[in-house]
Write a protein that holds these residues in place. Structure first.
Motif, PDB file in Angstrom:
ATOM      1  N   GLU A 132      -1.272  -0.638  -8.825  1.00 53.76           N
ATOM      2  CA  GLU A 132      -1.535   0.795  -8.753  1.00 53.76           C
ATOM      3  C   GLU A 132      -1.206   1.507 -10.058  1.00 53.76           C
ATOM      4  OE1 GLU A 132      -2.957   4.178  -7.574  1.00 53.76           O
ATOM      5  OE2 GLU A 132      -2.923   2.524  -6.153  1.00 53.76           O
ATOM      6  N   LEU A 139       0.825  -1.204   0.000  1.00 56.66           N
ATOM      7  CA  LEU A 139       0.000   0.000   0.000  1.00 56.66           C
ATOM      8  C   LEU A 139       0.863   1.260   0.000  1.00 56.66           C
ATOM      9  CD1 LEU A 139      -2.761  -1.148   2.504  1.00 56.66           C
ATOM     10  CD2 LEU A 139      -2.931  -0.967   0.013  1.00 56.66           C
ATOM     11  N   TYR A 156      -5.666  -5.471  -3.485  1.00 61.65           N
ATOM     12  CA  TYR A 156      -5.889  -4.325  -4.364  1.00 61.65           C
ATOM     13  C   TYR A 156      -7.165  -4.495  -5.185  1.00 61.65           C
ATOM     14  CZ  TYR A 156      -2.000  -1.089  -3.882  1.00 61.65           C
ATOM     15  OH  TYR A 156      -1.153  -0.114  -3.420  1.00 61.65           O
ATOM     16  N   HIS A 199      -9.759   7.938  -8.248  1.00 59.56           N
ATOM     17  CA  HIS A 199      -9.822   8.055  -6.792  1.00 59.56           C
ATOM     18  C   HIS A 199      -8.667   8.923  -6.304  1.00 59.56           C
ATOM     19  CE1 HIS A 199      -6.734   5.038  -7.170  1.00 59.56           C
ATOM     20  NE2 HIS A 199      -6.532   5.012  -5.866  1.00 59.56           N
ATOM     21  N   VAL A 256      -8.937  -2.274  -2.318  1.00 64.88           N
ATOM     22  CA  VAL A 256      -8.391  -0.942  -2.601  1.00 64.88           C
ATOM     23  C   VAL A 256      -9.009  -0.319  -3.840  1.00 64.88           C
ATOM     24  CG1 VAL A 256      -6.285   0.353  -3.109  1.00 64.88           C
ATOM     25  CG2 VAL A 256      -6.224  -1.540  -1.464  1.00 64.88           C
ATOM     26  N   LEU A 266      -5.555   9.856  -3.892  1.00 65.86           N
ATOM     27  CA  LEU A 266      -4.480   9.327  -3.074  1.00 65.86           C
ATOM     28  C   LEU A 266      -3.946  10.406  -2.157  1.00 65.86           C
ATOM     29  CD1 LEU A 266      -2.525   7.257  -5.746  1.00 65.86           C
ATOM     30  CD2 LEU A 266      -4.107   6.387  -4.047  1.00 65.86           C
ATOM     31  N   HIS A 279      -0.942   4.800  -0.740  1.00 64.82           N
ATOM     32  CA  HIS A 279      -2.108   4.797   0.141  1.00 64.82           C
ATOM     33  C   HIS A 279      -1.751   4.966   1.607  1.00 64.82           C
ATOM     34  CE1 HIS A 279      -4.843   3.634  -3.113  1.00 64.82           C
ATOM     35  NE2 HIS A 279      -3.820   2.917  -3.549  1.00 64.82           N
TER      36      HIS A 279
END
Length: 246
Positions: A229, A86, A154, A237, A158, A239, A91
Motif C-alpha cells: 500500500e 487490508l 494486493y 484510488h 486490490v 480509500l 481498505h
C-alpha cells in the motif's frame, strides 16, 4: 503513509456490513470445509505422502479461487491475515476487521465440527511443525508464505492498475496458495491462515505449536499490506476515510 481507519460500533448495524458478514461466514465455512476435508481424505485414503500433499494443495488452490470470487460482497477474505493486511492498507476499518475475525473463526469451527460429525468422528488434522523445524523456523516459514499470499492479493485484486491480469486475481491467488502448500506443507504445514488452523485445533483439542499459526501469518499479512500500500499501489484510488464514523 496511510493511517488505520478505526470505524465505529454503528457499522455492525449497517445492512451492508451484516450482508458482508453473512457472506464472509459462508465462504470461509466452505473454504475450510473443502480444505480440511481434503486433508482428512488424504490421511484416510492416500498412503503416499507426496500424493496426499498434492491433493491438499490442489483442493486449497481451487476452493480459494472460487470462494474469493463468490465472496465479492465481503471481499472474500477467508483469512484473518488477509483482513489484517487490508486493514493496514486502509481498505477496511479496525472495528469491521474485528467482526470479520470473529466471523472467520466461527465459520472455521463450524466447518470442522460438521466434518467431524459427517466422518463418524474422524480426527481433523492440525497444523504442527515437522520434526527438526523449530519455532523460529516455523514462524519465518509462515511469514514468507503469508507475505507472498497477501502480496498477490494486493497485486492482482486490490491494486486498481492490474492491467492484463484484471479479473484473474482470485485464480492467481488460489495458485499461490497451492504453490505455497507444496513448498512449505512438509515443514510448517503452510497454514497462512489462523482461522484455517483454529478450527481443526478446537475440534481435535490439539494446540501443539498453534500460536505459530497466529504470529507468522499475521506478521506476514500485515507486513505485505503495509509495504504494498505504501510503496507500490497507485494512490489515485479512493480509500476509506480514517475518521469516518459509520
Amino acid at each position: 503513509m496511510r493511517k488505520i481507519a478505526l470505524g465505529s460500533r454503528g457499522e455492525a448495524a449497517q445492512p451492508d456490513c451484516i450482508k458482508a458478514l453473512v457472506v464472509e461466514f459462508v465462504t470461509t465455512f466452505l473454504f475450510v470445509f473443502a480444505g480440511v476435508g481434503s486433508a482428512m481424505a488424504a490421511d484416510s485414503l492416500v498412503g503416499n505422502t507426496l500424493v496426499g500433499l498434492f491433493m491438499v494443495a490442489m483442493a486449497h488452490a481451487l476452493v480459494v479461487a472460487v470462494m474469493i470470487s463468490a465472496g465479492h460482497i465481503s471481499g472474500g477474505h477467508l483469512n484473518p491475515a488477509v483482513t489484517l493486511g487490508l486493514l493496514f492498507g486502509g481498505h477496511i476499518t479496525l472495528f469491521r476487521s474485528f467482526l470479520y475475525w470473529i466471523d472467520q473463526l466461527l465459520a472455521s469451527s463450524a466447518a470442522c465440527f460438521l466434518l467431524n460429525y459427517l466422518t463418524g468422528g474422524l480426527g481433523t488434522p492440525v497444523h504442527t511443525l515437522a520434526n527438526g523445524v523449530g519455532y523460529t523456523q516455523g514462524i519465518i516459514w509462515e511469514i514468507i508464505l503469508t507475505f507472498s499470499l497477501l502480496f498477490t492479493v494486493y497485486a492482482t485484486i486490490v491494486d486498481p492498475k492490474k492491467g492484463s491480469i484484471d479479473g484473474l486475481g482470485p485464480l492467481l491467488t488460489g495458485f499461490v496458495v497451492g504453490a505455497n502448500i507444496l513448498a512449505g506443507g512438509a515443514f510448517s504445514g503452510a497454514s497462512m491462515n489462523p482461522a484455517r488452523s483454529f478450527g481443526p485445533a478446537l475440534v481435535s483439542g490439539v494446540w501443539t505449536d498453534h500460536w505459530v499459526y497466529w504470529v507468522g501469518p499475521l506478521i506476514g499479512g500485515g507486513l505485505a499490506g503495509f509495504i504494498y500500500e505504501n510503496f507500490f499501489i497507485d494512490r489515485s484510488h479512493v480509500l476509506i476515510a480514517r475518521d469516518e464514523e459509520q
